[in-house]
Write a protein that holds these residues in place. Sequence first.
Motif, PDB file in Angstrom:
ATOM      1  N   ALA A 186       0.827  -1.206   0.000  1.00 29.39           N
ATOM      2  CA  ALA A 186       0.000   0.000   0.000  1.00 29.39           C
ATOM      3  C   ALA A 186       0.861   1.256   0.000  1.00 29.39           C
ATOM      4  N   ALA A 187       1.951   1.232   0.765  1.00 33.40           N
ATOM      5  CA  ALA A 187       2.850   2.390   0.813  1.00 33.40           C
ATOM      6  C   ALA A 187       3.516   2.626  -0.535  1.00 33.40           C
ATOM      7  N   ARG A 188       3.888   1.547  -1.223  1.00 35.07           N
ATOM      8  CA  ARG A 188       4.501   1.702  -2.551  1.00 35.07           C
ATOM      9  C   ARG A 188       3.517   2.315  -3.549  1.00 35.07           C
ATOM     10  N   ILE A 189       2.277   1.872  -3.497  1.00 37.15           N
ATOM     11  CA  ILE A 189       1.264   2.437  -4.398  1.00 37.15           C
ATOM     12  C   ILE A 189       1.039   3.912  -4.084  1.00 37.15           C
ATOM     13  N   LEU A 190       0.950   4.231  -2.800  1.00 37.11           N
ATOM     14  CA  LEU A 190       0.717   5.616  -2.388  1.00 37.11           C
ATOM     15  C   LEU A 190       1.846   6.525  -2.848  1.00 37.11           C
ATOM     16  N   GLU A 191       3.054   5.987  -2.891  1.00 35.47           N
ATOM     17  CA  GLU A 191       4.216   6.766  -3.323  1.00 35.47           C
ATOM     18  C   GLU A 191       4.076   7.229  -4.769  1.00 35.47           C
ATOM     19  N   ARG A 192       3.374   6.440  -5.601  1.00 37.83           N
ATOM     20  CA  ARG A 192       3.152   6.845  -6.993  1.00 37.83           C
ATOM     21  C   ARG A 192       2.311   8.111  -7.089  1.00 37.83           C
ATOM     22  N   TYR A 193       1.563   8.385  -6.031  1.00 40.21           N
ATOM     23  CA  TYR A 193       0.691   9.565  -5.999  1.00 40.21           C
ATOM     24  C   TYR A 193       1.240  10.637  -5.051  1.00 40.21           C
ATOM     25  N   ASP A 194       2.568  10.606  -4.857  1.00 35.94           N
ATOM     26  CA  ASP A 194       3.236  11.574  -3.985  1.00 35.94           C
ATOM     27  C   ASP A 194       2.637  11.606  -2.580  1.00 35.94           C
ATOM     28  N   GLY A 195       2.210  10.431  -2.127  1.00 36.03           N
ATOM     29  CA  GLY A 195       1.695  10.334  -0.766  1.00 36.03           C
ATOM     30  C   GLY A 195       0.288  10.853  -0.580  1.00 36.03           C
ATOM     31  N   SER A 196      -0.412  11.140  -1.668  1.00 39.93           N
ATOM     32  CA  SER A 196      -1.731  11.753  -1.584  1.00 39.93           C
ATOM     33  C   SER A 196      -2.837  10.726  -1.775  1.00 39.93           C
ATOM     34  N   ILE A 197      -3.565  10.423  -0.702  1.00 44.03           N
ATOM     35  CA  ILE A 197      -4.729   9.542  -0.814  1.00 44.03           C
ATOM     36  C   ILE A 197      -5.774  10.177  -1.708  1.00 44.03           C
ATOM     37  N   GLU A 198      -5.913  11.500  -1.627  1.00 46.21           N
ATOM     38  CA  GLU A 198      -6.905  12.188  -2.452  1.00 46.21           C
ATOM     39  C   GLU A 198      -6.618  11.993  -3.944  1.00 46.21           C
ATOM     40  N   ALA A 199      -5.345  12.134  -4.336  1.00 41.61           N
ATOM     41  CA  ALA A 199      -4.987  11.956  -5.744  1.00 41.61           C
ATOM     42  C   ALA A 199      -5.241  10.523  -6.191  1.00 41.61           C
ATOM     43  N   GLN A 202      -9.182   9.938  -6.377  1.00 41.16           N
ATOM     44  CA  GLN A 202      -9.805  10.640  -7.496  1.00 41.16           C
ATOM     45  C   GLN A 202      -9.558   9.904  -8.800  1.00 41.16           C
ATOM     46  N   ARG A 203      -8.330   9.410  -8.982  1.00 46.23           N
ATOM     47  CA  ARG A 203      -8.042   8.644 -10.196  1.00 46.23           C
ATOM     48  C   ARG A 203      -8.798   7.328 -10.183  1.00 46.23           C
ATOM     49  N   TRP A 204      -8.813   6.650  -9.036  1.00 46.03           N
ATOM     50  CA  TRP A 204      -9.505   5.369  -8.924  1.00 46.03           C
ATOM     51  C   TRP A 204     -10.969   5.522  -9.349  1.00 46.03           C
ATOM     52  N   GLU A 205     -11.638   6.536  -8.822  1.00 44.10           N
ATOM     53  CA  GLU A 205     -13.051   6.723  -9.135  1.00 44.10           C
ATOM     54  C   GLU A 205     -13.269   7.121 -10.593  1.00 44.10           C
ATOM     55  N   LYS A 209     -12.208   0.995 -15.784  1.00 48.30           N
ATOM     56  CA  LYS A 209     -11.603  -0.276 -15.409  1.00 48.30           C
ATOM     57  C   LYS A 209     -10.576  -0.003 -14.318  1.00 48.30           C
ATOM     58  N   LYS A 210     -10.847  -0.501 -13.137  1.00 48.06           N
ATOM     59  CA  LYS A 210      -9.985  -0.215 -11.993  1.00 48.06           C
ATOM     60  C   LYS A 210      -8.690  -1.026 -12.080  1.00 48.06           C
ATOM     61  N   PRO A 211      -7.546  -0.419 -11.781  1.00 46.16           N
ATOM     62  CA  PRO A 211      -6.273  -1.158 -11.818  1.00 46.16           C
ATOM     63  C   PRO A 211      -6.179  -2.152 -10.663  1.00 46.16           C
ATOM     64  N   ALA A 235     -13.525  13.979   2.993  1.00 44.51           N
ATOM     65  CA  ALA A 235     -13.297  12.790   2.170  1.00 44.51           C
ATOM     66  C   ALA A 235     -12.614  13.222   0.877  1.00 44.51           C
ATOM     67  N   PRO A 236     -11.688  12.412   0.354  1.00 46.04           N
ATOM     68  CA  PRO A 236     -11.353  11.036   0.755  1.00 46.04           C
ATOM     69  C   PRO A 236     -10.119  10.928   1.641  1.00 46.04           C
ATOM     70  N   SER A 237      -9.823  11.952   2.414  1.00 48.66           N
ATOM     71  CA  SER A 237      -8.649  11.898   3.298  1.00 48.66           C
ATOM     72  C   SER A 237      -9.063  11.812   4.758  1.00 48.66           C
ATOM     73  N   ASN A 238     -10.296  11.384   5.013  1.00 46.30           N
ATOM     74  CA  ASN A 238     -10.836  11.456   6.374  1.00 46.30           C
ATOM     75  C   ASN A 238     -10.559  10.201   7.202  1.00 46.30           C
ATOM     76  N   MET A 239      -9.316   9.756   7.152  1.00 48.21           N
ATOM     77  CA  MET A 239      -8.918   8.601   7.960  1.00 48.21           C
ATOM     78  C   MET A 239      -7.438   8.706   8.313  1.00 48.21           C
ATOM     79  N   HIS A 240      -7.049   7.987   9.378  1.00 51.57           N
ATOM     80  CA  HIS A 240      -5.646   7.891   9.778  1.00 51.57           C
ATOM     81  C   HIS A 240      -5.084   6.569   9.260  1.00 51.57           C
ATOM     82  N   LEU A 241      -4.013   6.613   8.497  1.00 50.97           N
ATOM     83  CA  LEU A 241      -3.311   5.383   8.155  1.00 50.97           C
ATOM     84  C   LEU A 241      -2.556   4.888   9.386  1.00 50.97           C
TER      85      LEU A 241
END
Length: 341
Positions: A186-199, A202-205, A209-211, A235-241
Motif C-alpha cells: 500500500a505504501a509503494r502504491i501511495l508513493e506513486r501519488y506523492d503520498g496523496s490519498i486524495e490523488a 480521485q483517479r480510482w473513481e 476499469k480499476k487497476p 473525504a477522501p482523506s478522512n482517515m488515519h493510516l
Amino acid sequence: MNRSEARRPNLVFEPVKSEVLKNNPLGDPALRYVPVYLPPSYDGTKSFPVIYLLAGFASTGMSFLNYGFGRQTVPEMIDRLIREGSMPETIVVMPDCMTRYGGSQYVDSAATGAYETYLTGELIDVIDRKFSTLPEARHRAIVGKSSGGFGALRLGMRHPDRFSALACHSGDMDFELCYRPNFPNAARILERYDGSIEAFFQRWESLDKKPKGEFTLLDIMAMAACYDPDPSKPAPSNMHLPFEPHTCQLIPERWERWKSFDPLTMLEEPRYQDALGSLRLLYLDCGSLDEYNLQFGHRSFTTRANELGIAHRYEEFPDTHTDTSYRYRASLPLLAEAISE
C-alpha cells in the motif's frame, strides 16, 4: 440439477430509506434496495425466523444474486436446501452496506457512516415490520464471509439482544497477519501519488476499469476509514493510516485503534465472552490455504474460545479465500435449525 431445471427463488427487493445514513460523510445513498429471500410456503400468514447474510468487501447484498457458470446463486442454494428438507424454512435478508470506499465493515464510523446502527436498528425493524417474521432475538441469526464474516462475528458479540446465532466464514481477524503484511505494498502504491490519498482516490473513481494492482491501497484506505476515522478532514482523506507512508513504520497509537476492532482483541473482554457464550450456535470456518493468513487467526480464535469454555464449532477446508460461497451449505442449515427451535 442444471440451470434450466432450477426453480426461481422467491425474491423481493425491499426499499429501505435510512434516517441514520442521511447526509453520511461520503454522500452514499440513504435509500437501499435489500434482497430478501422468502421461503416456499411464505404467504404472509405464517411467521418465519430470519438470517442476515453479509457480503464481503467490495460486494453487497445484490452480489449474492450474481450468476456464474456451473454454480448456483446463493438464493438458489438456499431454496434448494429448503426444498430438499436439508434446511428449515427461513427468511434470508441480504443487506446493502456499500460505501464509496468499497465497504463499511458493518461498523459506525465518522468517515463512512453509521452502518452498525443502520443494520442492527433500522434494517431489522423494517424487516420485522414489512414481513411475517418471528421478531424475537432467539429467532434471528447473522452470517457472512470475509469482511461479512468479520461483521457477523463482531455484531453477534456486540448485540446478543439482536442475534442468537452466528456464523463467520473466513472473517477478518488477527490483524497483525491479515492486514499488516499489505502495508508495504500500500505504501509503494501511495508513493506513486506523492503520498496523496486524495490523488489516488480521485483517479480510482475516474477509471472505468480499476487497476487491480492498486486494490491493496483502496482496501487499506477503506479499513482505515472504518477503524480510525479522522472527521476533521474531508473525504477522501478522512482517515488515519496506521503507518508512516515514507518508511512504512507502524504508528503505535493508530495501530492500537485498528486492533481494538480485531475479534481476537475483543475476545479478551468479559462482555463479549458472555455474548458468545449465550449463543445458540457459534460456527466458524476458514480455508487452510487462505491468502490473507486468516486460517491462523481462526485457529487462534478457536483455541482461545476453547480455553474460555465458549461452545462453538470450527472447521477448516482445503481451499483459498475466493469462490467459497459453497460453504454456506454448511452454515445456513445449522443457523436455520438453531433459530427455528
